[in-house]
Design an enzyme around this catalytic site. Sequence first.
Site, PDB file in Angstrom:
ATOM      1  N   SER A   1      46.697   4.064  71.436  1.00 45.45           N
ATOM      2  CA  SER A   1      47.536   2.870  71.576  1.00 45.45           C
ATOM      3  C   SER A   1      46.835   1.568  71.245  1.00 45.45           C
ATOM      4  O   SER A   1      47.467   0.621  70.803  1.00 45.45           O
ATOM      5  CB  SER A   1      48.081   2.768  72.997  1.00 45.45           C
ATOM      6  OG  SER A   1      48.762   3.934  73.344  1.00 45.45           O
ATOM      7  N   THR A   2      45.547   1.512  71.484  1.00 48.07           N
ATOM      8  CA  THR A   2      44.834   0.255  71.269  1.00 48.07           C
ATOM      9  C   THR A   2      43.691   0.475  70.279  1.00 48.07           C
ATOM     10  O   THR A   2      43.171   1.583  70.140  1.00 48.07           O
ATOM     11  CB  THR A   2      44.273  -0.309  72.586  1.00 48.07           C
ATOM     12  OG1 THR A   2      43.292   0.595  73.094  1.00 48.07           O
ATOM     13  CG2 THR A   2      45.363  -0.522  73.614  1.00 48.07           C
TER      14      THR A   2
END
Length: 87
Positions: free
Chosen positions: A11-12
């Site tokens: 996600s990051t």
Amino acid sequence: MSRTILYARVSTEDQNSSHQLAQAEAAGFTFDKVVVDHGVSGVSVPLAERPEGKRLFDMLHRGDVLVVRWVDRLGRNYQDVTDVIRH
């Protein structure tokens, strides 16, 4: 000829997918291809709209095995995940 493909998503930008690959390999899988989406939300971006998700749909063929370490890597939206599995 069937292939085994791992799809991973992080996600990051400060995360990496190495733990997803390592855990899948520890479970006994070997892969012909590994497809990874980096920095992509599973909540707001459906798999078919992610850069590598599109590539995954294009490369999968009948008989291939798709491995996803956790089902939430496909998405965080129930409808999107079930649509992907049906596809």
